[in-house]
Design an enzyme around this catalytic site. Structure first.
Site, mmCIF file in Angstrom:
data_model
loop_
_atom_site.group_PDB
_atom_site.id
_atom_site.type_symbol
_atom_site.label_atom_id
_atom_site.label_comp_id
_atom_site.label_asym_id
_atom_site.label_seq_id
_atom_site.Cartn_x
_atom_site.Cartn_y
_atom_site.Cartn_z
ATOM 1 N N ASP A 68 0.843 -1.192 0.000
ATOM 2 C CA ASP A 68 0.000 0.000 0.000
ATOM 3 C C ASP A 68 0.885 1.250 0.000
ATOM 4 O O ASP A 68 1.336 1.702 1.050
ATOM 5 C CB ASP A 68 -0.915 -0.028 1.228
ATOM 6 C CG ASP A 68 -1.971 1.054 1.185
ATOM 7 O OD1 ASP A 68 -1.829 2.001 0.381
ATOM 8 O OD2 ASP A 68 -2.945 0.966 1.956
ATOM 9 N N GLU A 131 9.593 -2.761 -8.272
ATOM 10 C CA GLU A 131 10.266 -2.143 -7.129
ATOM 11 C C GLU A 131 11.477 -1.288 -7.494
ATOM 12 O O GLU A 131 11.682 -0.201 -6.941
ATOM 13 C CB GLU A 131 10.693 -3.218 -6.113
ATOM 14 C CG GLU A 131 9.554 -3.791 -5.300
ATOM 15 C CD GLU A 131 8.917 -5.015 -5.947
ATOM 16 O OE1 GLU A 131 8.273 -5.802 -5.230
ATOM 17 O OE2 GLU A 131 9.065 -5.174 -7.184
#
Length: 252
Positions: A68, A131
């Protein structure tokens, strides 16, 4: 039980769990991890009938978008330990874990996929690790992903940050089967898997863990790397900028 982040149903020895945060991309929160942990504990303790198959699914558009970022941008950094342990339970629990992926599985969402015993995909599924775009790397996902697709393919996915389509995922072993109709595909698998007994599954998966203990061995390094990454001020700035401006770090 009532859940805030999941929709859960039991049918004999089958437990179906749907991530129920579609408005937030089914992003992973501490609450979701805790609730799914409670569901798996219930499955592990079940008797007459014992749960032998656990199915994870998301919405048709998004299986799970990962962590999140809204919470991270607000300064809330979750402890990675409970999530890693949740994936360990999917990988080693006394049941067959299935990820039914129709939409996007990204970053931490790919951790659920890689930890599952079986991955079933619809034609619109995609699988990615984004990422490194933010100065992170998928420290906790990688032990599970390497176990599934091999070190070099996991390395390539991490570096490229480009999602794999369903066909590519099938070709490299990230997905086990593919169909236009994921529900039909699941039904065909359940027709055989529901014949398996809990004692045999528990013994078999316990044996697999004994002969390939890399997931437990990698845990300390994975958690340490994850904590260090999210403590980096530059990473925190990159995430806040993406959340507030929808811009990647290199964009002016």
């Amino acid at each position: 039980m009532r859940y805030e982040t999941l929709s859960v149903g039991f049918d004999g020895g089958l437990c179906r769990v749907r991530f129920d945060r579609a408005d937030a991309g089914n992003a992973i929160t501490d609450r979701l991890v805790a609730e799914l942990g409670a569901v798996l504990a219930r499955c592990e303790a079940s008797e007459e009938p014992a749960v032998t198959v656990v199915v994870l699914e998301g919405s048709p558009e998004v299986f799970c978008a990962g962590g999140d970022f809204e919470a991270t941008a607000a300064g809330e950094v979750s402890d990675p330990g409970p999530l890693y342990d949740l994936w360990l339970r999917l990988a080693s629990g006394p049941f067959v874990s299935i990820s039914l992926v129709q939409g996007r599985a990204n970053a931490g969402g790919l951790g659920f996929v890689a930890a599952s015993d079986i991955v079933l995909a619809g034609r619109g599924a995609s699988f990615g690790l984004s990422e490194l775009l933010f100065g992170l790397f998928p420290a906790c996902v990688l032990p599970f992903l390497i176990r599934r697709v091999g070190r070099q393919k996991a390395h390539y996915m991490t570096l490229m940050t480009r999602p794999l389509g369903a066909e590519e995922a099938l070709a490299c072993g990230l997905a086990d089967a593919l169909d236009e109709d994921p529900e039909r595909l699941l039904g065909a698998h359940l027709a055989r898997l529901r014949h398996l007994g809990r004692p045999a599954l528990a013994r078999y998966k316990g044996y697999l863990g004994e002969i390939s203990g890399e997931l437990e061995r990698c845990r300390p390094a994975a958690l340490a790397a994850n904590r260090a990454l999210f403590a980096d001020p530059a990473v925190q700035r990159n995430i806040r900028r993406y959340v507030t401006e929808l811009k990647f770090p290199w964009e002016s």
